[in-house]
Design an enzyme around this catalytic site. Structure first.
Site, PDB file in Angstrom:
ATOM      1  N   SER A 106       0.852  -1.199   0.000  1.00 14.95           N
ATOM      2  CA  SER A 106       0.000   0.000   0.000  1.00 14.95           C
ATOM      3  C   SER A 106       0.879   1.237   0.000  1.00 14.95           C
ATOM      4  CB  SER A 106      -0.846  -0.006   1.279  1.00 14.95           C
ATOM      5  OG  SER A 106      -1.499   1.240   1.471  1.00 14.95           O
ATOM      6  N   TYR A 131      -1.659   0.291  10.973  1.00 17.08           N
ATOM      7  CA  TYR A 131      -1.862  -0.186   9.593  1.00 17.08           C
ATOM      8  C   TYR A 131      -0.614   0.122   8.763  1.00 17.08           C
ATOM      9  CZ  TYR A 131      -3.688  -0.841   4.893  1.00 17.08           C
ATOM     10  OH  TYR A 131      -3.866  -1.261   3.588  1.00 17.08           O
TER      11      TYR A 131
HETATM   12  P1  NDP Z   1     -11.670  -5.787   1.070  1.00 12.21           P
HETATM   13  O1  NDP Z   1     -12.110  -5.548   2.472  1.00 12.21           O
HETATM   14  O2  NDP Z   1     -12.622  -5.508  -0.018  1.00 12.21           O
HETATM   15  O3  NDP Z   1     -11.132  -7.289   0.919  1.00 12.21           O
HETATM   16  C1  NDP Z   1     -10.302  -7.855   1.882  1.00 12.21           C
HETATM   17  C2  NDP Z   1     -10.214  -9.358   1.656  1.00 12.21           C
HETATM   18  O4  NDP Z   1      -9.320  -9.909   2.651  1.00 12.21           O
HETATM   19  C3  NDP Z   1     -11.556 -10.063   1.819  1.00 12.21           C
HETATM   20  O5  NDP Z   1     -11.693 -11.038   0.808  1.00 12.21           O
HETATM   21  C4  NDP Z   1     -11.449 -10.736   3.176  1.00 12.21           C
HETATM   22  O6  NDP Z   1     -12.168 -11.947   3.173  1.00 12.21           O
HETATM   23  C5  NDP Z   1      -9.939 -11.030   3.265  1.00 12.21           C
HETATM   24  N1  NDP Z   1      -9.522 -11.173   4.654  1.00 12.21           N
HETATM   25  C6  NDP Z   1      -9.491 -10.203   5.608  1.00 12.21           C
HETATM   26  N2  NDP Z   1      -9.106 -10.739   6.783  1.00 12.21           N
HETATM   27  C7  NDP Z   1      -8.915 -12.067   6.564  1.00 12.21           C
HETATM   28  C8  NDP Z   1      -8.525 -13.152   7.383  1.00 12.21           C
HETATM   29  N3  NDP Z   1      -8.268 -12.987   8.682  1.00 12.21           N
HETATM   30  N4  NDP Z   1      -8.440 -14.395   6.839  1.00 12.21           N
HETATM   31  C9  NDP Z   1      -8.703 -14.569   5.529  1.00 12.21           C
HETATM   32  N5  NDP Z   1      -9.062 -13.590   4.689  1.00 12.21           N
HETATM   33  C10 NDP Z   1      -9.169 -12.353   5.205  1.00 12.21           C
HETATM   34  O7  NDP Z   1     -10.349  -4.903   0.893  1.00 12.21           O
HETATM   35  P2  NDP Z   1      -9.369  -4.676  -0.375  1.00 12.21           P
HETATM   36  O8  NDP Z   1      -9.698  -5.565  -1.485  1.00 12.21           O
HETATM   37  O9  NDP Z   1      -9.324  -3.215  -0.613  1.00 12.21           O
HETATM   38  O10 NDP Z   1      -7.993  -5.081   0.291  1.00 12.21           O
HETATM   39  C11 NDP Z   1      -7.150  -6.091  -0.221  1.00 12.21           C
HETATM   40  C12 NDP Z   1      -5.716  -5.771   0.174  1.00 12.21           C
HETATM   41  O11 NDP Z   1      -5.335  -4.531  -0.423  1.00 12.21           O
HETATM   42  C13 NDP Z   1      -5.471  -5.600   1.665  1.00 12.21           C
HETATM   43  O12 NDP Z   1      -4.240  -6.194   2.002  1.00 12.21           O
HETATM   44  C14 NDP Z   1      -5.395  -4.075   1.842  1.00 12.21           C
HETATM   45  O13 NDP Z   1      -4.613  -3.730   2.957  1.00 12.21           O
HETATM   46  C15 NDP Z   1      -4.742  -3.682   0.543  1.00 12.21           C
HETATM   47  N6  NDP Z   1      -4.908  -2.302   0.077  1.00 12.21           N
HETATM   48  C16 NDP Z   1      -6.164  -1.752  -0.060  1.00 12.21           C
HETATM   49  C17 NDP Z   1      -6.298  -0.457  -0.517  1.00 12.21           C
HETATM   50  C18 NDP Z   1      -7.628   0.229  -0.644  1.00 12.21           C
HETATM   51  O14 NDP Z   1      -7.647   1.472  -0.670  1.00 12.21           O
HETATM   52  N7  NDP Z   1      -8.721  -0.486  -0.758  1.00 12.21           N
HETATM   53  C19 NDP Z   1      -5.121   0.316  -0.942  1.00 12.21           C
HETATM   54  C20 NDP Z   1      -3.864  -0.357  -0.744  1.00 12.21           C
HETATM   55  C21 NDP Z   1      -3.784  -1.623  -0.288  1.00 12.21           C
HETATM   56  P3  NDP Z   1     -13.093 -12.497   4.388  1.00 12.21           P
HETATM   57  O15 NDP Z   1     -13.610 -11.314   5.127  1.00 12.21           O
HETATM   58  O16 NDP Z   1     -14.143 -13.301   3.684  1.00 12.21           O
HETATM   59  O17 NDP Z   1     -12.149 -13.341   5.167  1.00 12.21           O
HETATM   60  C1  8X3 Z   2      -5.058   1.523   1.848  1.00 10.50           C
HETATM   61  C2  8X3 Z   2      -4.759   2.903   1.364  1.00 10.50           C
HETATM   62  O1  8X3 Z   2      -4.336   5.308   2.119  1.00 10.50           O
HETATM   63  O2  8X3 Z   2      -6.057   4.039   3.298  1.00 10.50           O
HETATM   64  O3  8X3 Z   2      -3.905   0.787   2.031  1.00 10.50           O
HETATM   65  O4  8X3 Z   2      -3.744   3.562   3.660  1.00 10.50           O
HETATM   66  S1  8X3 Z   2      -4.710   4.003   2.680  1.00 10.50           S
END
Ligand code: NDP
Ligand code: 8X3
Length: 251
Positions: free
Chosen positions: A139, A152
């Protein structure tokens, strides 16, 4: 046919990655905790793309559950070519002194320890084959540190250190290690961060066009379709209206 193992496919990036890799012809192991979504996605992937799909429902924070899930993979799925460590979350957005310790634990256990458990279990199979590719989802929070995001941001800084550490340790085995570092992407991420408060989550993206999960899948596709001799270390991307975590130009 190559096999990809993707964590966290029940929403956001992970779901987009599964769809994109199916389009590219990968056999898929898809994981997450919400079984209904996992089963529905598996059915969709099989129906629309005709690929083999293994849904594995477990919590990446549970080391034994990770071990059992991976140990039980049928032979045709067990030689993983591509691991996408995507499962992750932010829990809460408060100054350090006001943050709930349970939120610290959730972020550290999922974003760091879960990623390590899965990687540790799958890397020996890649070493055996002398080939493989690991893509860690980092991220902008792994590059910058912003108010109310200390833990985070710490987890994503750790993801970057792990990515670099894996790259130097695994290069001799022919394994590539990449990361993707996005800014704001509208998924369920902010709903989770604000503990289900949809209004607070919507406000994060007010007045700008955020990235979407497809944009991140485009980057993953680029990374995994380079020629064998090319290894992408990290790709950073933001919405046009975001210059940094603190400089966002809203209409
Ligand atoms: P979502 O919340 O849409 O998806 C997160 C996914 O992670 C879900 O499928 C969830 O599945 C899974 N997950 C969370 N905790 C667990 C766990 N304990 N065990 C297994 N699966 C888990 O978020 P994003 O798609 O946005 O996030 C995906 C990744 O991208 C993350 O690592 C996030 O930090 C990163 N990210 C996101 C950004 C954003 O702005 N959205 C920007 C930069 C990075 P379930 O709940 O079914 O277990
Ligand atoms: C998710 C993007 O800017 O919320 O990783 O940290 S930010």
């Amino acid at each position: 046919m190559k096999t990809a193992f993707i964590t966290g496919v029940t929403s956001g990036f992970g779901k987009a990655f599964a769809l994109r890799l199916a389009q590219l012809g990968y056999r898929l192991v898809i994981t997450g905790r919400r079984e209904d979504r996992l089963t529905a996605l598996a059915a969709l992937l099989i129906r629309n793309y005709g690929v083999d799909v293994l849904p594995l429902c477990f919590d990446v924070r549970n080391q034994e559950a990770c071990r059992l899930a991976i140990a039980g993979m049928p032979a045709e799925f067990s030689q993983v070519d591509l691991l996408v460590n995507n499962a992750g979350l932010a829990a809460g957005a408060a100054p350090f002194d006001e943050t709930d310790v349970d939120d610290f634990e959730r972020m550290i256990d999922t974003n760091i320890k879960g990623l390590l458990y899965i990687t540790k279990l799958l890397v020996p199979r890649m070493i055996e084959k002398k080939a493989g590719h690991i893509v860690n989802i980092s991220s902008i929070a792994g590059i910058e540190v912003y108010p109310n995001g200390s833990v985070y941001c710490a987890t994503k800084h750790a993801v970057n250190a792990i990515t670099k550490g894996l790259r130097v340790d695994l290069v001799k085995h022919g394994i590539k290690v990449s990361s993707i570092s996005p800014g704001m992407v509208e998924t369920e991420f902010s709903v989770v961060r604000y503990h289900g408060d949809e209004d607070k989550a919507k406000a994060v993206y007010k007045g700008l066009v955020p990235l979407n999960a497809e944009d991140i899948a485009d980057v993953l596709e680029f990374i995994v379709t380079r020629p064998d001799h090319v290894s992408i270390n990290d790709v950073q991307l933001n919405p046009r209206q975001q210059a940094s975590t603190s400089v966002v130009f809203r209409d």
